[in-house]
Design a protein around this motif. Structure first.
Motif, PDB file in Angstrom:
ATOM      1  N   GLU A   1       0.807  -1.222   0.000  1.00 54.53           N
ATOM      2  CA  GLU A   1       0.000   0.000   0.000  1.00 54.53           C
ATOM      3  C   GLU A   1       0.838   1.270   0.000  1.00 54.53           C
ATOM      4  OE1 GLU A   1      -4.002  -1.159   2.340  1.00 54.53           O
ATOM      5  OE2 GLU A   1      -2.125  -1.751   3.324  1.00 54.53           O
ATOM      6  N   GLU A   2       2.105   1.171   0.362  1.00 59.41           N
ATOM      7  CA  GLU A   2       3.008   2.328   0.314  1.00 59.41           C
ATOM      8  C   GLU A   2       3.668   2.451  -1.063  1.00 59.41           C
ATOM      9  OE1 GLU A   2       3.322   0.027   3.181  1.00 59.41           O
ATOM     10  OE2 GLU A   2       1.764   1.373   3.922  1.00 59.41           O
ATOM     11  N   GLY A   3       3.363   1.509  -1.964  1.00 61.23           N
ATOM     12  CA  GLY A   3       3.921   1.563  -3.314  1.00 61.23           C
ATOM     13  C   GLY A   3       5.265   0.866  -3.460  1.00 61.23           C
ATOM     14  N   GLU A   4       5.735   0.199  -2.402  1.00 64.12           N
ATOM     15  CA  GLU A   4       7.011  -0.509  -2.467  1.00 64.12           C
ATOM     16  C   GLU A   4       6.826  -1.836  -3.192  1.00 64.12           C
ATOM     17  OE1 GLU A   4       7.786  -0.993   1.675  1.00 64.12           O
ATOM     18  OE2 GLU A   4       8.238   1.122   1.987  1.00 64.12           O
ATOM     19  N   LYS A   5       7.747  -2.115  -4.128  1.00 64.31           N
ATOM     20  CA  LYS A   5       7.647  -3.346  -4.902  1.00 64.31           C
ATOM     21  C   LYS A   5       7.965  -4.553  -4.028  1.00 64.31           C
ATOM     22  CE  LYS A   5       9.351  -5.789  -8.942  1.00 64.31           C
ATOM     23  NZ  LYS A   5      10.108  -5.769 -10.183  1.00 64.31           N
TER      24      LYS A   5
END
Length: 172
Positions: free
Chosen positions: A111-115
């Protein structure tokens, strides 16, 4: 193979002597087989177009009769072959439903956009589907496909946003 042809099932055996085959359907709604007119049998050499003449149900399998195959000897060579249908003939999917082939290879992010990794496979456990996420330098992450985990699927944008619930990833 292009993505216009989708896997819909597998011929697992012959059935009787009149050219029928037992098929394990790989579709959410096996009755959709009845709506298909033309499908393909994938052999080692070709994608052989065939027409469905009749579909019957036997437990969790289908008994399928193809036009022009009237004897066990005509159809026996296709045992263990995968069946394909044209995406166009399968029709529109309901909102929020996707073909697995369209999801494989998408980037999976939190949800934080980290892959987190890339979707390598989707398999069914009976209760729900499970995403198999391939990660670099770590073992694969298995995520249940439930609303609490899968937050957004953006096929066009190439990513799936997930919430990794506590206990799902023992390496965090």
């Amino acid at each position: 193979m292009d993505n216009s042809l989708l896997e819909i099932g597998k011929i697992v055996n012959t059935h009787g002597l009149r050219g029928e085959v037992k098929v394990v359907p790989w579709m959410d709604y096996p009755e959709d087989f009845e709506e298909l007119e033309n499908i393909f049998i994938k052999t080692r050499k070709e994608m052989k177009p065939v027409e469905i003449e009749n579909v019957r149900y036997q437990k969790n399998n289908l008994i399928v009769k193809f036009k022009g195959f009237n004897d066990i000897n005509d159809i026996e060579q296709y045992k263990n072959c995968v069946l394909y249908a044209d995406r166009e003939e399968l029709g529109e999917l309901p909102e929020g439903v996707h073909y697995i082939v369209d999801l494989i290879g998408l980037e999976v992010v939190n949800e934080e956009g980290e892959k987190l990794g890339v979707l390598a496979d989707v398999f069914n456990t009976g209760a729900n589907d499970v995403y198999d996420v391939k990660r670099e330098g770590k073992k694969n992450l298995l995520l249940p496909v439930i609303d609490e985990v899968v937050k957004e699927i953006d096929v066009e944008g190439g990513k799936i946003t997930v919430h990794v619930m506590e206990g799902l990833d023992d390496e965090v």
